[in-house]
Design a protein around this motif. Structure first.
Motif, short mmCIF file in Angstrom:
data_model
loop_
_atom_site.label_atom_id
_atom_site.label_comp_id
_atom_site.label_asym_id
_atom_site.label_seq_id
_atom_site.Cartn_x
_atom_site.Cartn_y
_atom_site.Cartn_z
N VAL A 214 16.99 -1.09 0.04
CA VAL A 214 16.20 -1.31 -1.16
C VAL A 214 14.80 -0.76 -0.90
N VAL A 215 14.19 -0.15 -1.92
CA VAL A 215 12.80 0.29 -1.85
C VAL A 215 11.99 -0.53 -2.84
N ALA A 216 10.94 -1.21 -2.36
CA ALA A 216 10.04 -1.96 -3.23
C ALA A 216 8.69 -1.26 -3.24
N VAL A 217 8.20 -0.90 -4.43
CA VAL A 217 6.94 -0.16 -4.55
C VAL A 217 5.99 -0.93 -5.45
N GLY A 218 4.82 -1.26 -4.91
CA GLY A 218 3.76 -1.90 -5.67
C GLY A 218 2.52 -1.04 -5.66
N ASN A 219 1.39 -1.61 -6.06
CA ASN A 219 0.14 -0.86 -6.04
C ASN A 219 -0.36 -0.82 -4.61
N ASP A 220 -0.45 0.38 -4.05
CA ASP A 220 -0.72 0.56 -2.63
C ASP A 220 -2.07 1.24 -2.45
N PHE A 221 -3.09 0.45 -2.06
CA PHE A 221 -4.42 1.02 -1.88
C PHE A 221 -4.51 1.86 -0.61
#
Length: 353
Positions: A214-221
């Motif tokens: 699974v790939v989980a992508v959020g806001n990545d600073f």
């Protein structure tokens, strides 16, 4: 009628207005030598729809309904029109916020921008709480839990924040329910990785992206091209792409913004040729969780937010009345049940200002 372009069609008389009884009457009148004749029916005449119901679609363009699209004297715009039984229009009072038992508020762009409360937000929230209204807060924030945002609200002087929800409350559970215990490549804030791990999943390093299920992508600073590439390649290899939200922008103070979670997710999705699974708004779970926390039903609880795609459409899908916070104006008149330009206006309409 909700859509400006829809038409109310009448039913065409299949005999063109000259039925059998009419012809017999005319023949009888001629036999009696009467000079009086019924006028011929107008060409193409059509019957009116009865009791405000829709007639046959064979009558195209018979009557176009023009919706009322201007604000009333208090600045409220919304679904304030209906069709009368005679086919005309009657005004219907806009949603009465003073009768509602609870309010659910969006945070970014609504209650606050960056680290600054929007004008009147704190006072309105306090007044609603004093009046006995139940309050909850639902954010699409992918970098903080509800507890984190509750503390932030309290630091800004909002002491009524008890129920605060974000997608991080449920993302680990959603992954487990849909895909089982998984090896997750988490591209985003450490907080998102932490809640995924607490849900029983194994976190995969960027260099081991081939092992991800699974790939989980959020806001990545801290986004880098290496991290973006790993996420896209893992998703292209078949690992489902999961995200807290698809919001393209993150509003901050001064009317400015940062690229939002959706901007990063779209990059991964386009490169991998897949569609993401969205956990947060506008999907139903967070709205339903907020209602459960408040112990209220959807029709008695309004959603207040600044995003039509996330806040308004999502709330409408679960049956909640909607209030669009639009301080800059320019929103379509039918975008929400009520549109307000300030928290002071919201307080007046809710009967606490």
């Amino acid at each position: 009628m909700r859509d400006a372009g829809r038409r109310l069609g009448g039913r065409r008389n299949s005999r063109g207005g000259g039925g059998r009884q009419d012809r017999r009457a005319r023949r009888a009148g001629q036999a009696r030598g009467a000079g009086r004749r019924d006028p011929p029916p107008a060409r193409g005449s059509r019957a009116r729809p009865r009791d405000g119901t829709r007639g046959s679609t064979s009558r195209r363009g018979a009557l176009r309904l023009e919706q009322r699209r201007r604000a009333d004297s208090r600045g409220v715009r919304g679904r304030d029109r209906r069709v009368r039984a005679d086919g005309g229009l009657a005004l219907v009072p806009a949603l009465s916020l003073s009768t509602l038992r609870g309010f659910v508020f969006d945070l970014d762009g609504c209650v606050w921008n960056g680290d600054v409360l929007n004008p009147g937000a704190g006072e309105t929230l306090a007044a609603l709480h004093r009046s006995g209204r139940a309050l909850a807060f639902v954010s699409n924030n992918s970098r903080a839990t509800g507890g984190d945002l509750r503390v932030r609200l309290q630091h800004l002087g909002v002491g009524v924040a008890q129920h605060v929800l974000t997608p991080l409350e449920i993302i680990g559970e959603v992954i487990r329910e849909r895909f089982g215990i998984s090896r997750v490549l988490s591209i985003g804030a450490p907080e998102m990785g932490a809640v995924i791990a607490r849900a029983g999943h194994e976190l995969v390093d960027v260099k081991d992206y081939r092992a991800a299920t699974v790939v989980a992508v959020g806001n990545d600073f801290d986004l880098s091209y290496e991290r973006l590439t790993a996420a896209a390649r893992a998703a292209a290899r078949g690992a489902p792409l999961v995200t807290p939200n698809m919001d393209p922008r993150l509003p901050i103070e001064g009317g400015d913004f940062l690229p939002g979670c959706g901007s990063i997710v779209q990059s991964v999705a386009v490169a991998a040729g897949v569609q993401p699974v969205v956990v947060g708004k506008p999907e139903p779970p967070l709205f339903r969780m907020a209602l459960e926390r408040l112990g209220l039903t959807a029709p008695t609880t309004a959603m207040v937010g600044d995003s039509i795609p996330s806040d308004i459409k999502g709330a409408r899908a679960v049956g909640m009345p909607t209030v669009l916070y639009a301080p800059a104006g320019g929103a379509p008149a039918d975008a929400a049940d009520v549109i307000v330009s300030s928290f002071a206006e919201l307080a007046r309409l809710a009967g606490v200002g």
